[in-house]
Design a protein around this motif. Sequence first.
Motif, short mmCIF file in Angstrom:
data_model
loop_
_atom_site.label_atom_id
_atom_site.label_comp_id
_atom_site.label_asym_id
_atom_site.label_seq_id
_atom_site.Cartn_x
_atom_site.Cartn_y
_atom_site.Cartn_z
N TYR A 101 0.83 -1.21 0.00
CA TYR A 101 0.00 0.00 0.00
C TYR A 101 0.87 1.25 0.00
CZ TYR A 101 -4.43 -2.46 0.75
OH TYR A 101 -5.54 -3.25 0.60
N ARG A 102 1.87 1.29 0.85
CA ARG A 102 2.74 2.47 0.92
C ARG A 102 3.46 2.72 -0.41
NH1 ARG A 102 2.19 4.26 5.64
NH2 ARG A 102 2.15 3.01 7.53
N ARG A 103 3.89 1.66 -1.05
CA ARG A 103 4.61 1.76 -2.31
C ARG A 103 3.76 2.39 -3.41
NH1 ARG A 103 7.59 -3.45 -4.95
NH2 ARG A 103 8.36 -2.50 -6.83
N ILE A 130 -2.41 5.63 3.72
CA ILE A 130 -2.61 4.40 4.49
C ILE A 130 -2.29 4.74 5.93
CG2 ILE A 130 -0.30 3.61 3.83
CD1 ILE A 130 -1.36 0.75 4.33
N ASN A 131 -3.16 4.30 6.81
CA ASN A 131 -2.93 4.55 8.23
C ASN A 131 -3.29 3.30 9.01
OD1 ASN A 131 -5.82 4.61 8.67
ND2 ASN A 131 -5.80 6.68 7.81
N GLY A 132 -3.17 3.33 10.29
CA GLY A 132 -3.44 2.16 11.12
C GLY A 132 -4.85 1.64 11.02
N ASP A 133 -5.78 2.49 10.63
CA ASP A 133 -7.19 2.09 10.56
C ASP A 133 -7.61 1.59 9.19
OD1 ASP A 133 -7.51 2.94 13.22
OD2 ASP A 133 -7.94 4.99 12.57
N GLY A 134 -6.89 1.94 8.14
CA GLY A 134 -7.29 1.55 6.79
C GLY A 134 -6.61 2.43 5.77
N ILE A 135 -7.37 2.76 4.72
CA ILE A 135 -6.83 3.59 3.64
C ILE A 135 -7.79 4.73 3.32
CG2 ILE A 135 -5.54 1.68 2.61
CD1 ILE A 135 -7.72 1.52 0.42
N VAL A 136 -7.27 5.72 2.64
CA VAL A 136 -8.09 6.82 2.14
C VAL A 136 -7.85 6.89 0.64
CG1 VAL A 136 -8.50 9.31 2.20
CG2 VAL A 136 -7.86 8.11 4.31
N ILE A 145 -12.50 9.29 0.52
CA ILE A 145 -13.28 8.29 1.23
C ILE A 145 -12.34 7.48 2.10
CG2 ILE A 145 -14.82 6.30 1.00
CD1 ILE A 145 -15.35 7.30 -1.91
N ALA A 146 -12.60 7.43 3.41
CA ALA A 146 -11.82 6.60 4.33
C ALA A 146 -12.45 5.22 4.36
CB ALA A 146 -11.80 7.23 5.72
N ALA A 153 -12.07 -6.05 1.11
CA ALA A 153 -11.92 -7.44 0.70
C ALA A 153 -10.66 -7.60 -0.15
CB ALA A 153 -13.15 -7.90 -0.10
N LYS A 154 -10.44 -6.66 -1.07
CA LYS A 154 -9.29 -6.75 -1.97
C LYS A 154 -9.01 -5.37 -2.56
CE LYS A 154 -8.89 -10.35 -4.65
NZ LYS A 154 -9.03 -11.34 -5.75
#
Length: 161
Positions: A101-103, A130-136, A145-146, A153-154
């Motif tokens: 995700y970070r890449r 990307i954060n500890g809770d999910g993605i934006v 949208i968070a 799922a994918k």
Amino acid sequence: MAKKKIRDRVADMLAGYLEGEGLELYNVEYVKEGKDMFLRVYIDKAQTPGEEEQYVGTDDCERVSRYLSDRLDEAGIISQKYYLIVSSPGMDRELVTEEHYRRYVGRTVDVSLYRPVNGTKSLTGVLEEINGDGIVIKGEDGGSIALPKENIAKTKLAVIF
């Protein structure tokens, strides 16, 4: 041996070899499909930030397959019949780890959800964070949208032509 242990052992077997070849391990799957077991190893070119993206070729996959097949035979960690497949994660690669995700922050992704958000279980947008809770993601309408981890799922890179 448990599937997770096999995946971990394969990753350990490949670590030094892949680095020496200018490659990196993207993902390992050991799964049953029908009556057959498949060990799928996804490799990628090692990337330097800011460098133009490079792609894995069939010769890379063949070299890794031969190397890994020999190591697996020597170690004897898989006692049942299986098919070994070494390949690239592809243009529409699934983002599996936090590192993936970070890449790909700043790239367009397709996200499949377990529960609908704004009436849909499928979203496309630019991965902003990307954060500890999910993605934006920034949706096609320009709004962010968070998405919490537990609802994703994918996530795959979108292929845009």
